[in-house]
Design a protein around this motif. Structure first.
Motif, PDB file in Angstrom:
ATOM      1  N   SER A 137     -10.654 -56.775   5.306  1.00  0.00           N
ATOM      2  CA  SER A 137      -9.532 -57.028   4.973  1.00  0.00           C
ATOM      3  C   SER A 137      -8.732 -57.945   6.225  1.00  0.00           C
ATOM      4  N   PRO A 138      -7.986 -58.499   5.985  1.00  0.00           N
ATOM      5  CA  PRO A 138      -6.379 -59.176   7.015  1.00  0.00           C
ATOM      6  C   PRO A 138      -5.981 -58.462   7.809  1.00  0.00           C
TER       7      PRO A 138
ATOM      8  N   ILE B  65     -11.291 -46.245  -7.995  1.00  0.00           N
ATOM      9  CA  ILE B  65     -10.423 -45.914  -7.995  1.00  0.00           C
ATOM     10  C   ILE B  65      -9.801 -45.719  -6.647  1.00  0.00           C
ATOM     11  N   VAL B  66      -8.763 -45.799  -6.654  1.00  0.00           N
ATOM     12  CA  VAL B  66      -7.692 -45.942  -5.082  1.00  0.00           C
ATOM     13  C   VAL B  66      -7.666 -44.282  -4.298  1.00  0.00           C
ATOM     14  N   VAL B  67      -7.979 -44.106  -3.020  1.00  0.00           N
ATOM     15  CA  VAL B  67      -7.989 -43.636  -2.533  1.00  0.00           C
ATOM     16  C   VAL B  67      -7.647 -43.592  -0.787  1.00  0.00           C
ATOM     17  N   VAL B  68      -7.054 -42.669  -1.040  1.00  0.00           N
ATOM     18  CA  VAL B  68      -5.770 -43.075   0.655  1.00  0.00           C
ATOM     19  C   VAL B  68      -7.003 -41.518   1.574  1.00  0.00           C
ATOM     20  N   THR B  69      -6.867 -42.481   3.045  1.00  0.00           N
ATOM     21  CA  THR B  69      -7.852 -41.470   3.702  1.00  0.00           C
ATOM     22  C   THR B  69      -6.701 -41.207   5.282  1.00  0.00           C
ATOM     23  N   ASP B  70      -7.051 -39.817   4.832  1.00  0.00           N
ATOM     24  CA  ASP B  70      -5.947 -39.688   6.539  1.00  0.00           C
ATOM     25  C   ASP B  70      -6.784 -39.718   7.136  1.00  0.00           C
TER      26      ASP B  70
ATOM     27  N   THR C  76     -13.284 -54.850   3.245  1.00  0.00           N
ATOM     28  CA  THR C  76     -12.021 -55.735   1.929  1.00  0.00           C
ATOM     29  C   THR C  76     -11.139 -55.151   1.360  1.00  0.00           C
ATOM     30  N   ASN C  77     -11.020 -54.135   0.662  1.00  0.00           N
ATOM     31  CA  ASN C  77      -9.698 -53.776  -0.199  1.00  0.00           C
ATOM     32  C   ASN C  77      -8.297 -53.085   0.596  1.00  0.00           C
ATOM     33  N   VAL C  78      -9.196 -52.957   1.880  1.00  0.00           N
ATOM     34  CA  VAL C  78      -6.900 -52.113   1.738  1.00  0.00           C
ATOM     35  C   VAL C  78      -6.227 -52.759   2.511  1.00  0.00           C
TER      36      VAL C  78
END
Length: 526
Positions: free
Chosen positions: A338-339, A284-289, A482-484
């Protein structure tokens, strides 16, 4: 400060006499091609409080040294020998100090001669099969003469233990005022002055001084059946003012110790009342602080970028590196992220891991590990630089004066982007916002990880929703990087006060961090 000056005066004595001690030793011993001396004095005070009651403080002062000697055998190989010891008050007596240093140099010399002789015997017996013992010569570095001063408003030696106990006790009283939901709280404050000098037979002499101040808080909250344990630390290379008043640094700001503790206890009380995370199925999509991502940068970038780990010098007790299977099979020059993603270590930045020279006398410099998704380099010592065919980058450091330097990260972090973190969250239809790190569980080569968070918020239609406790992120390292697909502009460094490495264990202070990142991963309970 009477009674505290003698050991520190040994630094000045060695500044005057240390080069002569090394030169006379090298001239008197056959085959010596290099020798160095490290010497340090550390003064430390601490105080603590538990559940609103003071605890005994501590005070210590000690001195230690380490010497390294390289000896060339007639057959060609070079042997290395090292030794070191705590010497305490002996350091305040110049004649006895010199006797001890000479004894250590003789011991290191005997070890180096033995090593060179055994290498020569193996080469004679095994021929080409033992060519690895003919190690590439250690690359030269520029001769340096420098003095680096500590940064503090008040010398840590001028403080009393009572002051450290009071700042801890005042914070403890503020936490106690939050009520009975706080079942336990322990708070500690520490300040330290460290001075060291490095001298070698190549003409380098570097003296460096550091002031460290650190605050630690551990709280337990209990509400009904809900239970939450939280802990955090703040630390700066400054005097006690950064704990009493807070610090408004650009990259690593911190509140006062009292505010840190109250905030942490308030959060723990809120989390104890929150439900346990029920993990969704699949990725699932995760946003990390930044606080959470600090432990990711530490464990999944910093450690596997240490060249001694990558070269399997500590594989038996600490693992290897997913960046380097062998000198022929590795990730150098290959895409690992990810680039959008870049990461580096930079000891020149204002952080808990800041320094100018490492413990081999090499100037520390920024090392880019990942550049726009491409893996680009390791932290190294002079010896591992020779193996890797790279330039030394000043990353060999020991936690104490008598230890052998290991390759250690400094300020290691992901570089920021340009997107405000609010927009990164607003663009998520459904996912989770993961904040604060707690416990890492990392695979042997760091190729995957599970890191627990202090807080997990559900994201629905771009807005933060319900708060959960006891959540963690599970991911394959390369897949996660890579998924960032979004990087925030909110770079922060977080003090990491207790990074352990080596055998015997060396505990080092550093800082790690990054900005808000968005990627994909699985979630689990703690």
């Amino acid at each position: 400060m009477s009674g505290h000056g003698d050991l520190f005066e040994a630094i000045e004595y060695l500044r005057r006499e240390g080069e002569g001690i090394l030169a006379r030793f090298a001239r008197s011993k056959r085959g010596v091609v290099y020798a160095d001396l490290r010497f340090e004095v550390v003064f430390n005070r601490s105080g603590a409080a538990v559940n609103g009651e003071p605890r005994d403080g501590s005070e210590s002062e000690n001195a230690a040294y380490a010497v390294s000697v390289h000896v060339a055998d007639r057959a060609g190989p070079v042997g290395h020998g090292q030794t070191g010891a705590k010497i305490g008050a002996l350091a305040g007596r110049p004649a006895k100090l010199v006797v001890e240093l000479r004894r250590g140099l003789d011991e290191a010399y005997d070890r180096a001669r033995f090593s060179a002789r055994k290498k020569a015997e193996l080469i004679a017996h095994l021929g080409g099969a033992a060519k690895g013992l003919l190690v590439t010569p250690i690359p030269a570095r520029e001769k340096v003469r420098d003095d680096v001063e500590a940064n503090f408003r008040r010398d840590p030696r001028s403080l009393s233990t009572d002051e450290l106990k009071k700042i801890s006790l005042d914070a403890s009283h503020e936490v106690a005022a939050l009520g009975d939901a706080i079942a336990y709280q322990g708070i500690a404050a520490m300040t330290e002055l460290r001075r060291e000098i490095f001298i070698d037979t190549d003409g380098t002499m570097v003296s460096q001084a550091y002031a460290f101040s650190q605050g630690d808080c551990y709280v337990v909250a209990q509400i009904g059946d809900g239970h939450q344990e939280s802990y955090d630390s703040i630390g700066q290379q400054r005097g006690l003012e950064c704990l009493s008043d807070g610090w408004r640094g650009e990259l690593m700001p911190n509140p006062s110790l009292a505010k840190l503790c109250v905030n942490l206890a308030t959060e723990a009380r809120e989390l104890a009342a929150a439900p346990v995370l029920k993990p969704p199925a699949g990725e699932i999509v995760v946003v990390t602080d930044p606080h959470f991502i600090a432990l990711v940068s530490h464990e999944v970038i910093g450690h596997p970028c240490e060249a001694d780990r990558a070269l399997k010098m500590e594989a038996a007790y600490a693992g290897r590196s997913w960046f380097l299977r062998s000198l022929k099979e590795n990730q150098l020059g290959k895409q690992v992220a990810s680039p959008l993603l870049s990461a580096c270590s930079d000891p020149s930045l204002d952080g808990y891991g800041q320094y100018r020279y490492d413990h081999e006398g090499t100037r520390g410099r920024r090392v880019t590990h990942v550049e726009r998704g491409i893996f680009s380099g390791f932290l190294n010592s002079r010896a591992t630089a020779a193996i890797l065919g790279a330039a030394p980058n000043g990353s060999a450091r020991a936690s104490e004066g008598w230890h052998v330097p290991l390759i250690r990260m400094s300020n290691t972090f992901f570089l920021p982007g340009e997107t405000p973190p609010e927009k990164i969250i607003a663009d998520v239809e459904h996912g989770y916002y993961v904040c604060g790190h707690q416990i890492p569980s990392i695979s042997e080569s760091r190729e995957n990880f599970r890191i627990s968070a202090r807080r997990v918020y559900e994201i629905e239609h771009g807005r933060l929703g319900r708060l959960y406790r006891s959540g963690s992120v599970i991911a394959d390292s390369k897949s996660f990087f890579t998924n960032v697909d979004a990087i925030g502009n909110d770079l922060q460094l977080i003090a990491i006060p207790n990074c352990g490495k080596g055998q015997p264990m060396q505990v080092k202070r550093m800082s790690n961090g990054g900005p808000t990142l968005r990627s994909r991963a699985r979630l689990a309970g703690i």
